[in-house]
Design an enzyme around this catalytic site. Structure first.
Site: not given
Ligand code: F6R
Length: 245
Positions: A67, A136, A138, A143
């Protein structure tokens, strides 16, 4: 889904890095799907240390990131392109032209999404996708409520995700409101998935993933339908688990 328990964040990072290094050594032209955020930072540090010490080569490797924020250029320190260059690509021998991150500042964002999906397909798909998980549920920036049929698309970030990511920006207002993300279907087409989960903040998500139903309101639950998922979770994330597999 196979669950591997790590002692702590360092141990999780080392186990995951070793796993990736074995795959890269075995398949030097592997297509890796990569994630950003806090969780994979330790993995990338281990990959760099191993490259410097043992010379594991990434010259034949192609990477696709999950992303990117819309509106940020790749030179913006908060962009995921910058994060990847800074935390990994600049320190290993991967060929930069073989590292792909959606372009959040493309003139035509809808076209960028279609082109990114085609790019992955034209390369024969992703062999090993690294994933983190939001509290959550994701995955990528998909989301809760995202259809399991989605390919690379534009998303409106939820308040909770913007809040969680605000730690990297000067203020919450600076966190972009939209992003491009690989879709759930894009992620599910990866041949193999390695999901990293660390810290007590993620216990509930891990619990729901392991013991809950497959449900679009909890995007990561789709991984139960994937034939080849390995979860590496640290003790802090596993601590209060009611179900252990
Ligand atoms: C990042 C991504 C997100 C993260 C998720 C967890 O490229 O796709 O889905 O993996 O938000 O983020 P952290 O590792 O910061 O807890």
């Amino acid at each position: 889904m196979k669950v591997i328990e790590a002692k702590d964040y360092q141990d999780m990072s080392k186990l995951a890095a070793d796993y990736i290094i074995r795959k890269v050594s075995h398949s030097p032209k592997i297509k890796l799907g990569l994630a950003t955020g806090g969780t994979p930072l330790g993995i990338y540090a281990n990959l760099i240390a191993d490259h410097q010490k043992n010379g594991t080569s990434y010259q034949g490797v192609t990477t696709f990131n999950l992303d990117e924020y819309i509106g940020l250029s790749g030179t913006d320190p908060n962009s995921y392109r910058y994060y990847m260059n800074h935390n990994l690509f600049d320190h290993i021998d991967v060929q930069k032209q073989n590292t792909f991150v959606p372009r959040g500042n493309a003139d035509d964002i809808e076209k960028e999404c279609i082109d990114y999906e085609k790019l992955i397909k034209n390369h024969g798909g992703i062999d090993l996708q690294i994933l983190g998980i939001g509290s959550n549920g994701h995955i990528g920036f998909n989301e809760p409520g995202t259809s399991f049929d989605t390919e690379t698309h534009v998303v409106q970030l939820t308040a909770s995700t913007r809040q969680a990511n605000a730690r990297y920006f000067n203020s919450l207002e600076e966190v972009p409101t939209k992003a491009i993300t690989m879709g759930i279907a894009s992620i599910m087409r990866s041949k193999e998935i390695l999901l990293l989960i660390s810290g007590e903040k993620k216990t509930e998500a891990l619990n729901r993933l392991l013991s809950g139903n497959v449900d679009e309101n909890f995007p990561a639950s789709v991984l139960k339908r994937h034939p080849y998922v390995t979860i590496i979770a640290d003790k802090a994330a596993i601590a209060d688990l009611k179900v252990n597999s």
